[in-house]
Enzyme design. Structure first.
Site, PDB file in Angstrom:
ATOM      1  N   LYS A  27       0.829  -1.207   0.000  1.00 11.50           N
ATOM      2  CA  LYS A  27       0.000   0.000   0.000  1.00 11.50           C
ATOM      3  C   LYS A  27       0.869   1.265   0.000  1.00 11.50           C
ATOM      4  O   LYS A  27       0.651   2.172  -0.791  1.00 11.50           O
ATOM      5  CB  LYS A  27      -0.935  -0.031   1.217  1.00 11.50           C
ATOM      6  CG  LYS A  27      -1.874   1.161   1.306  1.00 11.50           C
ATOM      7  CD  LYS A  27      -3.076   0.850   2.150  1.00 11.50           C
ATOM      8  CE  LYS A  27      -2.805   0.965   3.637  1.00 11.50           C
ATOM      9  NZ  LYS A  27      -2.601   2.348   4.103  1.00 11.50           N
ATOM     10  N   ASP A 326       2.028  -1.001  11.910  1.00  9.87           N
ATOM     11  CA  ASP A 326       0.686  -1.402  11.476  1.00  9.87           C
ATOM     12  C   ASP A 326       0.350  -2.839  11.882  1.00  9.87           C
ATOM     13  O   ASP A 326      -0.780  -3.289  11.703  1.00  9.87           O
ATOM     14  CB  ASP A 326       0.561  -1.249   9.955  1.00  9.87           C
ATOM     15  CG  ASP A 326       0.633   0.215   9.538  1.00  9.87           C
ATOM     16  OD1 ASP A 326       0.285   1.085  10.365  1.00  9.87           O
ATOM     17  OD2 ASP A 326       1.056   0.493   8.400  1.00  9.87           O
TER      18      ASP A 326
HETATM   19  C1  S3P Z   1       2.596   4.974   6.136  1.00  9.44           C
HETATM   20  C2  S3P Z   1       3.229   5.309   7.307  1.00  9.44           C
HETATM   21  C3  S3P Z   1       2.732   4.901   8.640  1.00  9.44           C
HETATM   22  C4  S3P Z   1       1.760   3.748   8.540  1.00  9.44           C
HETATM   23  C5  S3P Z   1       0.729   3.966   7.467  1.00  9.44           C
HETATM   24  C6  S3P Z   1       1.393   4.123   6.117  1.00  9.44           C
HETATM   25  C7  S3P Z   1       3.162   5.456   4.863  1.00  9.44           C
HETATM   26  O1  S3P Z   1       2.062   5.998   9.230  1.00  9.44           O
HETATM   27  O2  S3P Z   1       1.118   3.554   9.776  1.00  9.44           O
HETATM   28  O3  S3P Z   1      -0.152   2.868   7.415  1.00  9.44           O
HETATM   29  O4  S3P Z   1       2.777   4.949   3.785  1.00  9.44           O
HETATM   30  O5  S3P Z   1       4.022   6.358   4.909  1.00  9.44           O
HETATM   31  P1  S3P Z   1       2.842   7.136  10.051  1.00  9.44           P
HETATM   32  O6  S3P Z   1       3.666   7.911   9.107  1.00  9.44           O
HETATM   33  O7  S3P Z   1       1.755   7.980  10.669  1.00  9.44           O
HETATM   34  O8  S3P Z   1       3.660   6.418  11.089  1.00  9.44           O
END
Ligand code: S3P
Length: 444
Positions: A27, A326
């Protein structure tokens, strides 16, 4: 499976899990591939892109901003094709607000994408996203010269007003967040000079790995990343590997379901993302990775996991949390089946994810009869080997995809079904979750 008015009955797996499976595209990498392709000059070729609600929010957003998207659904369910970016011309003013749906990555990264352009764009999202903190991104971008309205707004909806005279910045982030880091770096791509972000512990580095493919001079070391601004971004090819965060749910299922032994193929093995494997190992699980190959600069390969009949609790230190941020709900469920206490240090950030995941995990495990509590920002779980879900158990995802899969897992590996409210939330990241897990079942 019987679905009724947004409740889904998850029946126990009819046998152990064996064999191999591919998980859908990552993702985080899919969002970045779509957004960076939209920023670049020319047509970027993408493959393996995750087809999920969250990634579709990014695709719709770049279309509204003027990128031409020609992605098609492939036989394996991924999206592939071309995105022609706005390049030096810049994004166009959209015909209305951009709805980022449930996707925090779309909203926060877009702020950085838009900051270096003389453009005003309103960003909004669903109820959950409208509750999530945005000041962590608007604060550093404001220091660089972007403006946000209403003045002082800390949540969506808000309007970004970018500027062609954005200033490069040195930003010392108080949190290890790849979304914050990426927003600042993307703004830095359009600013004169070098923009540098430091963070307390290293968050996922997909941005630093992908920007050079688009021609942006980028340097990265543990906890520090920097870009040289004003280099034009050019189109390239991006192949998205499988999502380790989706793989983690299958891995946890195999660890919990007696007799299981599975391989998950084509998964990103980026060290910043596979902390869950180390934690499973610490709990006694035979979990390994191999066949590392490189797609772009992202490592990918095969993850193998076997059932463990002697799970034991472990301690996950604060500096490892970013590498499994996550996965804490799924790992908490594994901890709930383990002997002794598991502690996840410094997980306060989980309170501001799609839901308050700390409260949800403590409440949900409580309904399973498992004691879990917070002490400061540390999450404790007192496991219960031999745990079975009580009959007729009802758990809610609260609209959070990772909780939907965690609670489904509780039923899948148990002897009684569970009812999961709002299970459909899985479509944010892993719409085929139940199908993939059931494809691994070996019936006796
Ligand atoms: C993500 C970073 C994480 C993660 C999110 C996706 C990303 O969040 O929890 O599902 O794609 O950069 P945070 O940057 O808030 O830690």
């Amino acid at each position: 499976m019987d679905t009724q008015a947004r409740t889904t009955i998850i029946e126990p797996l009819e046998g152990c899990l064996t064999g191999s499976v591919h998980v859908p595209g990552d993702k985080s990498i899919s969002h970045r591939a779509v957004l960076f392709a939209a920023m670049a000059e020319g047509t970027t070729r993408l493959s393996g892109v995750l087809d999920s609600d969250d990634v579709r929010s990014s695709v719709r957003a770049v279309q509204q901003l003027g990128a031409r998207v020609a992605l098609e659904k492939m036989a394996d369910g991924s999206l592939a094709g071309g995105i022609t970016g706005w390049g030096a011309q810049g994004p166009r003013t959209p015909d209305g607000p951009i709805d980022c749906g449930n996707s925090g990555t779309t909203a926060r990264l877009l702020m950085g994408v838009l900051a270096p352009w003389d453009i005003e764009v309103e960003l909004t999202g669903d109820e959950s996203l409208r509750r999530r903190p945005m000041a962590r991104v608007t604060a550093p971008l404001s220091r660089m010269g972007a403006r946000f309205f209403p003045e002082g707004a800390a949540t969506l909806p808000l309007t970004v007003r970018g500027t062609r005279s954005l200033r490069a910045a040195k930003y010392d982030s108080p949190i290890a967040s790849a979304q914050v880091k990426t927003a600042v770096l993307l703004a830095g791509v359009g600013a004169e000079g070098t923009t540098c972000v430091t963070e307390p512990s290293p968050s996922r580095n997909h941005t630093e790995l992908m920007l050079p493919l688009f021609g942006v001079p980028t340097t990265a070391a543990s906890g520090v990343a920097q870009v040289c601004g004003s280099a034009p971004m050019h189109a390239c090819e991006v192949e998205v590997p499988g999502d380790p965060s989706s793989a983690a749910f299958l891995a946890c299922a195999a660890a919990l379901k007696p007799g299981s032994a599975i391989q998950i193929e084509g998964v990103s093995l980026n060290p910043a993302r596979i902390g869950f494997l180390r934690t499973l190992e610490q709990m006694g699980v035979d979990a390994s990775r191999r066949g590392v190959s490189s797609s772009g600069k992202e490592l990918s390969g095969i993850v193998s996991v076997r059932y463990c009949d002697d799970l034991h609790g472990c301690e996950v230190p604060a500096e490892k949390i970013a590498s499994l941020v996550d996965e804490v709900p799924a790992l908490s469920l594994v901890a709930a089946h383990a002997r002794g206490i598991t502690v996840f240090r410094e997980v306060g950030e989980l309170r501001v994810k799609e839901t308050d995941r700390i409260a949800a995990v403590i409440d949900g495990l409580g309904l399973l009869g498992v004691n879990a509590w917070m002490d400061g920002n540390d999450l404790y779980i007192e496991g219960n080997p031999g745990l079975q879900v009580p009959e007729g158990l009802r758990l809610s995802s609260g609209g959070d995809h990772r909780l939907a899969m965690t609670w489904a897992l509780a039923g899948l590996v148990s002897e009684s079904a569970v009812v999961v409210e709002d299970f459909e939330a899985v479509s944010a990241s892993y719409p085929g979750f139940l199908g993939d897990i059931r494809s691994l079942v070996r019936r006796a």
